[in-house]
Design a protein around this motif. Structure first.
Motif, mmCIF file in Angstrom:
data_model
loop_
_atom_site.group_PDB
_atom_site.id
_atom_site.type_symbol
_atom_site.label_atom_id
_atom_site.label_comp_id
_atom_site.label_asym_id
_atom_site.label_seq_id
_atom_site.Cartn_x
_atom_site.Cartn_y
_atom_site.Cartn_z
ATOM 1 N N SER A 106 0.835 -1.201 0.000
ATOM 2 C CA SER A 106 0.000 0.000 0.000
ATOM 3 C C SER A 106 0.871 1.252 0.000
ATOM 4 O O SER A 106 2.087 1.180 0.144
ATOM 5 C CB SER A 106 -0.926 -0.004 1.221
ATOM 6 N N ASP A 107 0.228 2.397 -0.133
ATOM 7 C CA ASP A 107 0.928 3.688 -0.174
ATOM 8 C C ASP A 107 1.362 4.084 1.237
ATOM 9 O O ASP A 107 0.571 4.633 2.001
ATOM 10 C CB ASP A 107 0.016 4.776 -0.750
ATOM 11 N N VAL A 108 2.613 3.820 1.568
ATOM 12 C CA VAL A 108 3.104 4.106 2.920
ATOM 13 C C VAL A 108 4.352 4.997 2.940
ATOM 14 O O VAL A 108 4.769 5.432 4.008
ATOM 15 C CB VAL A 108 3.409 2.793 3.690
ATOM 16 N N LEU A 109 4.924 5.244 1.786
ATOM 17 C CA LEU A 109 6.193 5.977 1.723
ATOM 18 C C LEU A 109 5.995 7.432 1.312
ATOM 19 O O LEU A 109 5.033 7.762 0.625
ATOM 20 C CB LEU A 109 7.136 5.301 0.721
ATOM 21 N N GLN A 110 6.947 8.263 1.725
ATOM 22 C CA GLN A 110 7.010 9.656 1.291
ATOM 23 C C GLN A 110 8.092 9.748 0.220
ATOM 24 O O GLN A 110 9.258 9.454 0.505
ATOM 25 C CB GLN A 110 7.369 10.582 2.466
ATOM 26 N N PRO A 111 7.724 10.111 -1.022
ATOM 27 C CA PRO A 111 8.720 10.176 -2.097
ATOM 28 C C PRO A 111 9.942 11.016 -1.707
ATOM 29 O O PRO A 111 9.836 12.019 -1.014
ATOM 30 C CB PRO A 111 7.955 10.826 -3.250
ATOM 31 N N LYS A 112 11.102 10.536 -2.138
ATOM 32 C CA LYS A 112 12.421 11.142 -1.917
ATOM 33 C C LYS A 112 12.906 11.030 -0.467
ATOM 34 O O LYS A 112 13.987 11.504 -0.141
ATOM 35 C CB LYS A 112 12.444 12.603 -2.371
ATOM 36 N N GLU A 113 12.144 10.409 0.397
ATOM 37 C CA GLU A 113 12.540 10.195 1.796
ATOM 38 C C GLU A 113 13.437 8.957 1.858
ATOM 39 O O GLU A 113 13.235 7.987 1.146
ATOM 40 C CB GLU A 113 11.296 9.974 2.659
ATOM 41 N N ARG A 114 14.452 9.000 2.736
ATOM 42 C CA ARG A 114 15.322 7.844 2.952
ATOM 43 C C ARG A 114 14.844 7.087 4.186
ATOM 44 O O ARG A 114 14.425 7.700 5.166
ATOM 45 C CB ARG A 114 16.768 8.271 3.130
ATOM 46 N N TYR A 115 14.966 5.755 4.128
ATOM 47 C CA TYR A 115 14.489 4.897 5.197
ATOM 48 C C TYR A 115 15.549 3.863 5.563
ATOM 49 O O TYR A 115 16.354 3.453 4.724
ATOM 50 C CB TYR A 115 13.237 4.126 4.757
ATOM 51 N N TYR A 116 15.484 3.435 6.836
ATOM 52 C CA TYR A 116 16.243 2.275 7.292
ATOM 53 C C TYR A 116 15.225 1.167 7.458
ATOM 54 O O TYR A 116 14.108 1.401 7.926
ATOM 55 C CB TYR A 116 16.946 2.564 8.616
#
Length: 176
Positions: A106-116
């Motif tokens: 599903s849509d859970v990410l913020q574009p251009k954001e970095r994640y661990y």
């Protein structure tokens, strides 16, 4: 956007935005690598030992190494107050993987954001794979940092998923 080839792979993932390159995430990333490259595992992988152990049962040796690692984890849990893994803010499911990419259900990410993130890999031995990724859009992330050995395991798992997908497609074609 570039053409990404995904294969279905339903994996559990824990993730959190990597705000200002959190040093705790980097520390855990390297700690998890050390757990996978412990002295006994490194010893077993060495070419000299591998040659000497050709007459031995490799499955038995691998099981012994895994038993040793589990004892180490239990010892850590019994003797340390801090958890083995950092609790991450979000958990979810992946629906597909690609070479260097992950796709969420599903849509859970913020574009251009970095994640661990840590992904539960259903391989033997079962383990959590740490990685860093950057969101391309709300569902797709591009892996930007993964250990070299993990990349090999990732590719092998992806190939196994592709084989399953091909077998299913052949089975569906034979029904017609």
């Amino acid at each position: 956007m570039e053409d990404i080839r995904f294969v279905p792979a339903f994996l559990k993932i824990a993730y959190e935005p990597n705000l200002l390159d959190n040093p705790a995430f980097m520390q855990e990333y390297y700690t998890l690598l050390q757990l996978n490259d412990d002295p006994l595992g490194a010893w077993l992988k060495s070419s000299k030992i591998r040659k000497e152990s050709e007459q031995s049962d490799q499955v038995l040796l691998t099981l012994l190494v895994e038993l040793h690692r589990k004892i180490d984890k239990l010892t850590h849990l019994a003797t340390h107050a801090e958890p083995l893994h950092i609790p991450l803010a979000s958990e979810g499911n992946l629906k597909a993987i690609g070479h260097g990419y992950i796709e969420f259900e599903s849509d859970v990410l913020q574009p251009k954001e970095r994640y661990y993130a840590r992904i539960d890999m259903p391989t033997f031995p079962k383990r959590q794979m740490p990685l860093f990724f950057e969101a391309i859009n709300a569902t797709i992330g591009k892996i930007v940092m993964m250990h070299e050995d993990d990349e090999k395991d990732w590719s092998a798992y992806m190939v196994a998923c592709e084989r399953v997908m091909i077998r299913q497609m052949k089975g569906n074609l034979n029904e017609y």
